[in-house]
Design an enzyme around this catalytic site. Structure first.
Site, PDB file in Angstrom:
ATOM      1  CE  LYS A 183      14.466  49.333 -14.491  1.00 46.86           C
ATOM      2  NZ  LYS A 183      14.622  49.850 -15.819  1.00 46.86           N
ATOM      3  NE  ARG A 202      17.856  47.417 -24.079  1.00 42.46           N
ATOM      4  CZ  ARG A 202      16.847  47.261 -23.209  1.00 42.46           C
ATOM      5  NH1 ARG A 202      17.063  47.428 -21.911  1.00 42.46           N
ATOM      6  NH2 ARG A 202      15.663  46.920 -23.626  1.00 42.46           N
TER       7      ARG A 202
END
Ligand code: URA
Length: 433
Positions: A187, A168
C-alpha cells in the site's frame, strides 16, 4: 502454471519463484483463483513463512495489482507514515499538519477502522463537512496549494491487498510477518512515497505482542523497502495501553486538536515527536533527531501546526468552528464516570480490550458496511503507573445506550488492573533503520 502446484510447493516449505507469486496475485485479483485456493496458499505461507526475496516479490506483485500514484511532482523526497495499528491512535491527525507546517509536503491516505482498531479517515470525518473522498487530481492539487491533504483510500491502490487482507481476517491468518509486511509495504509503495516511516506497535493492542516479533517485522519491512528503493525507518512503540487518553472517533479528534493547541499527553507526545523527527530526517530537512524534535515542538508552541490543521480542514470542506471551539462537537447522551473500587498503582489497561469495548459502544465496525457512532467511546483518566484512590475516577464512558454503558462500566473495572507496585512503561521501545 497452475495454482494447485503453487499451493503444494508452499505446503511443502519450498521457496516460490517470482513468476509463481506474480501468477497468484494477478489471477486472484481478477477472480480467476477461488477463495478456498487462495486461503490454502495464505495458510501455507502463514505456517511455513517466506524468505525476504519471496516477501518482496509478494509486496511488489500486490503493489502492481492496481494503480501506482505518481507523486514525483511534489518533490524528490515524498515522505509517508503508517502504523501497524493500535487503540487510541490519533498520531496521523496530529503529525500530518505538524509536518506540513515545516514545509514538507504531506499527501496522506488513511484507512477506515475495522475490528478493534479505529481508522483515521473515520476520525477526521467527525468534523462536520470534512470530505475524505476527493479525486486524485484534487488530492495532488491540495498538496501543491497548501502543502497537505488527508483523504481515505478511494483510489484503486493495491486491490490484491484488499482481497487478501479480508480473506486473512476470516481464516485466522492476520498475525504473520510476511503477510503483514507485504500488506503494509504494497500500500505504501502504491501510494507513491519514496521515504517511509513506520510506527510498528507492540503489545496487547497490536498485532505484534512481543518486541522480538516487532523487530523481525521491522527488519522485514526495511529489507523490502531497500529492495523496492524506498528508504524505510521503523519506530517500535508501546501499545499495551491505549495511546493518549481518548478512544473513539470525535473524542480522539478533540484530543488531537487539544494536542495541536499544546495540551500533549506524554506518551502521545513521545510517539508524535519520534515519528515526526524521522520524517523530517528522511525528507532531507534535518539530520539531527533531537534538533528535529525541537523544531516540531516549536511549531506546536508558535501555533503553526494548529493553523495548518485549520487550513487543511477548511480546504476539505470541514467546519473550522469545531476546531476553534471543541464544545461544538455533539456529545453522547450518556456520560458516565467509572470510579475505582481499589487503591494502588494502575498496572495494566489492556488496549485490545479497551478497543473492543469502544467498538461495542458503537465506535467501530464489526463488518465493512456497519455505520459507526462518532460520539461514543472511552476517555481514560488514569494510565499505567498512575496512583488511584478508592472512589477516584478511572475513566469516563460516552454512550448512546444505557445498557451498553452499564456493561462497559463492569468490563472496564475488570480491565483496569490495580496493585501495590508502581509500574513504569517505556513508550518508544526501539528504532530500526
Ligand atoms: N495493517 C495492514 O495494512 N495490513 C496488515 O496486515 C496489518 C496491519
Amino acid at each position: 502454471m497452475n495454482i494447485i502446484d503453487i499451493i503444494a510447493k508452499k505446503r511443502d516449505s519450498k521457496e516460490l519463484e517470482t513468476e509463481e507469486i506474480n501468477y497468484f496475485i494477478a489471477e486472484y485479483t481478477k477472480n480467476r483463483i477461488e477463495d478456498y485456493q487462495a486461503a490454502a496458499l495464505i495458510m501455507a505461507i502463514y505456517i511455513n513463512g517466506m524468505t525476504y526475496r519471496e516477501t518482496k516479490d509478494l509486496t511488489m506483485a500486490m503493489a502492481n495489482s492496481g494503480d501506482i500514484l505518481d507523486l514525483s511532482e511534489l518533490g524528490t523526497n515524498v515522505v509517508d507514515k503508517h502504523s501497524t495499528g493500535g487503540v487510541g491512535d490519533k498520531v496521523t491527525i496530529i503529525l500530518a499538519p505538524l509536518i506540513a507546517s515545516l514545509d514538507i509536503p504531506v499527501a496522506k491516505m488513511s484507512g477506515r477502522g475495522l475490528g478493534f482498531t479505529g481508522g483515521t479517515a473515520d476520525k477526521i470525518e467527525s468534523i462536520p463537512g470534512y470530505n475524505t473522498e476527493i479525486s486524485e487530481k484534487e488530492f495532488i492539487n491540495n498538496v501543491k496549494n497548501i502543502g497537505i491533504s488527508l483523504i481515505t483510500q478511494t483510489l484503486n491502490l493495491a486491490p490484491a491487498d484488499k482481497k487478501i487482507y479480508a480473506l486473512r481476517d476470516t481464516i485466522a491468518c492476520t498475525e504473520s510477518i510476511p503477510l503483514i509486511a507485504s500488506s503494509i509495504m504494497s500500500k505504501k509503495i502504491a501510494s507513491g512515497a519514496n521515504k517511509i516511516v513506520l510506527d510498528v506497535t507492540c503489545g496487547f493492542g497490536a498485532f505484534m505482542k512481543n518486541i522480538n516479533d516487532a523487530r523481525e517485522l521491522s527488519k522485514t519491512m526495511i529489507e523490502i523497502g531497500k529492495l523496492a528503493n524506498r528508504e524505510t525507518v521503523c519506530v517500535i512503540t508501546n501499545m499495551n495501553e491505549p495511546l493518549g487518553f481518548a478512544v473513539g472517533n470525535s473524542l480522539e479528534i478533540i484530543e488531537a486538536i487539544e494536542f495541536l493547541k499544546g495540551n500533549m499527553p506524554e506518551d502521545l507526545k513521545q510517539v508524535v515527536l519520534e515519528l515526526g523527527a524521522y520524517m523530517v530526517k528522511l525528507a532531507g530537512k534535518g539530520e539531527n533527531i533531537n534538533e528535529n524534535k525541537e523544531k516540531l515542538l516549536g511549531n506546536i508552541e508558535n501555533g503553526k501546526a494548529y493553523n495548518k490543521f485549520i487550513e487543511l480542514v477548511q480546504n476539505q470542506g470541514g467546519d473550522i468552528e469545531y476546531v476553534r471551539d471543541i464544545n461544538k462537537f455533539k456529545k453522547a447522551e450518556i456520560i458516565r464516570e467509572v470510579k475505582s473500587t481499589n487503591e494502588g498503582f494502575v498496572q495494566e489497561i489492556n488496549a485490545e480490550e479497551i478497543g473492543k469495548l469502544s467498538c461495542e459502544l458503537g465506535a467501530g465496525r464489526k463488518t465493512k458496511n456497519d455505520k459507526i457512532d462518532l460520539q461514543v467511546g472511552i476517555v481514560l483518566n488514569k494510565k499505567i503507573g498512575d496512583f488511584v484512590s478508592k472512589g477516584e475516577k478511572l475513566a469516563t464512558i460516552y454512550a448512546n445506550d444505557i445498557e451498553k454503558a452499564l456493561e462497559t462500566e463492569t468490563k472496564l473495572l475488570a480491565i483496569y488492573k490495580i496493585g501495590k507496585d508502581e509500574i513504569k512503561e517505556k513508550t518508544i521501545l526501539d528504532i530500526i533503520e
